[in-house]
Design a protein around this motif. Structure first.
Motif, mmCIF file in Angstrom:
data_model
loop_
_atom_site.group_PDB
_atom_site.id
_atom_site.type_symbol
_atom_site.label_atom_id
_atom_site.label_comp_id
_atom_site.label_asym_id
_atom_site.label_seq_id
_atom_site.Cartn_x
_atom_site.Cartn_y
_atom_site.Cartn_z
ATOM 1 N N VAL A 20 137.298 40.154 67.758
ATOM 2 C CA VAL A 20 137.791 41.021 66.683
ATOM 3 C C VAL A 20 136.616 41.597 65.900
ATOM 4 O O VAL A 20 136.584 42.792 65.597
ATOM 5 N N ALA A 21 135.626 40.775 65.610
ATOM 6 C CA ALA A 21 134.462 41.246 64.846
ATOM 7 C C ALA A 21 133.680 42.305 65.618
ATOM 8 O O ALA A 21 133.222 43.296 65.032
ATOM 9 N N ARG A 22 133.532 42.138 66.921
ATOM 10 C CA ARG A 22 132.841 43.159 67.722
ATOM 11 C C ARG A 22 133.608 44.482 67.684
ATOM 12 O O ARG A 22 133.017 45.557 67.588
ATOM 13 N N TRP A 23 134.940 44.395 67.767
ATOM 14 C CA TRP A 23 135.789 45.594 67.702
ATOM 15 C C TRP A 23 135.588 46.308 66.358
ATOM 16 O O TRP A 23 135.388 47.529 66.318
ATOM 17 N N VAL A 24 135.618 45.561 65.264
ATOM 18 C CA VAL A 24 135.416 46.154 63.934
ATOM 19 C C VAL A 24 134.015 46.738 63.834
ATOM 20 O O VAL A 24 133.823 47.856 63.344
ATOM 21 N N ARG A 25 133.022 45.989 64.297
ATOM 22 C CA ARG A 25 131.635 46.475 64.253
ATOM 23 C C ARG A 25 131.496 47.789 65.025
ATOM 24 O O ARG A 25 130.839 48.723 64.562
ATOM 25 N N ASP A 26 132.122 47.891 66.187
ATOM 26 C CA ASP A 26 132.031 49.108 66.988
ATOM 27 C C ASP A 26 132.680 50.300 66.284
ATOM 28 O O ASP A 26 132.156 51.419 66.335
ATOM 29 N N ALA A 152 149.619 37.330 75.158
ATOM 30 C CA ALA A 152 149.837 35.889 75.382
ATOM 31 C C ALA A 152 148.990 35.056 74.423
ATOM 32 O O ALA A 152 148.475 34.002 74.794
ATOM 33 N N PHE A 153 148.827 35.538 73.193
ATOM 34 C CA PHE A 153 148.053 34.854 72.151
ATOM 35 C C PHE A 153 146.575 34.702 72.509
ATOM 36 O O PHE A 153 145.854 33.975 71.859
ATOM 37 N N ARG A 154 146.108 35.374 73.558
ATOM 38 C CA ARG A 154 144.729 35.173 74.010
ATOM 39 C C ARG A 154 143.895 36.438 73.946
ATOM 40 O O ARG A 154 142.928 36.507 73.214
ATOM 41 N N ASP A 155 144.231 37.411 74.778
ATOM 42 C CA ASP A 155 143.396 38.598 74.926
ATOM 43 C C ASP A 155 143.669 39.585 73.800
ATOM 44 O O ASP A 155 144.800 40.017 73.587
ATOM 45 N N PHE A 156 142.607 39.968 73.100
ATOM 46 C CA PHE A 156 142.715 40.868 71.967
ATOM 47 C C PHE A 156 142.913 42.297 72.448
ATOM 48 O O PHE A 156 142.057 42.878 73.092
ATOM 49 N N ARG A 157 144.073 42.855 72.130
ATOM 50 C CA ARG A 157 144.399 44.248 72.458
ATOM 51 C C ARG A 157 145.167 44.844 71.269
ATOM 52 O O ARG A 157 146.396 44.884 71.271
ATOM 53 N N PRO A 158 144.426 45.297 70.273
ATOM 54 C CA PRO A 158 145.087 45.788 69.059
ATOM 55 C C PRO A 158 145.876 47.060 69.300
ATOM 56 O O PRO A 158 145.501 47.886 70.137
#
Length: 190
Positions: A20-26, A152-158
């Protein structure tokens, strides 16, 4: 240019905070008014608070805390990414805040929470903690649901709307960081 540290607020195995932090940083790094960097608490192992005096009275002499203070001190603003653990934030995130005092002052923050209920209770708790070290937290926040923003509570796909929420939050963080610049870097009295 505003230097924003995106703090991955969990060190737990299997955590989602780093993704999540990498996504926000990008998202932040794509802006022209921001220099964004990932600040992963897993890279900064800090001891539990055990100083004879609180950081507001005396800075720590411990090397790990001094290094952490240099990282925080060099930034203008933050986005904290936090999971919700038992209606609150992870202990490691609380310890990272408690270890310092002056380094946090007058640097605004945005919040990105995640959990079954979007991490909203953790974000509200974090607002109280950050207020005590003079970090103003912007109104807009991002709430990521384990049900809809993770597979499935695992892979981040916002969901696509979440990128817009991050953008709105960053707009506020940048505005506050600019407004608070004179408090962070006071001009000498003539």
């Amino acid at each position: 240019m505003i230097r924003i540290g995106v703090v991955a607020g969990s060190t737990r195995p299997g955590r989602k905070a780093d993704a999540v932090a990498r996504w926000v940083r990008d998202i932040a790094a794509a802006r022209t008014d921001v220099e964004a960097e990932l600040v992963d608490l897993a890279d900064h192992p800090l001891p539990h608070f055990a100083e004879p005096l609180p950081p507001s009275m005396a800075p720590s002499s411990r090397p790990a805390i001094r290094r952490w203070g240099a990282v925080v001190g060099a930034l203008d603003a933050f986005v904290f990414v936090t999971p919700e653990y038992n209606h609150s934030i992870p202990g490691v995130l609380k310890d990272s805040i408690d270890a310092l005092y002056q380094e946090w002052h007058h640097k605004p923050a945005g919040l990105v929470g995640y959990g079954v209920h979007g991490g909203t209770r953790a974000a509200e708790h974090l607002r109280l903690v950050l207020g005590q070290v003079s970090v103003p937290v912007v109104r807009s926040q991002v709430a990521l649901s384990l049900h809809t923003d993770f597979v499935a509570f695992r892979d981040f796909r916002p969901g696509p709307h979440q990128r817009e929420a991050v953008g709105a939050m960053l707009d506020e963080v940048v505005a506050w960081a600019g407004a608070l610049r004179t408090l962070r870097h006071p001009q000498p009295v003539r």
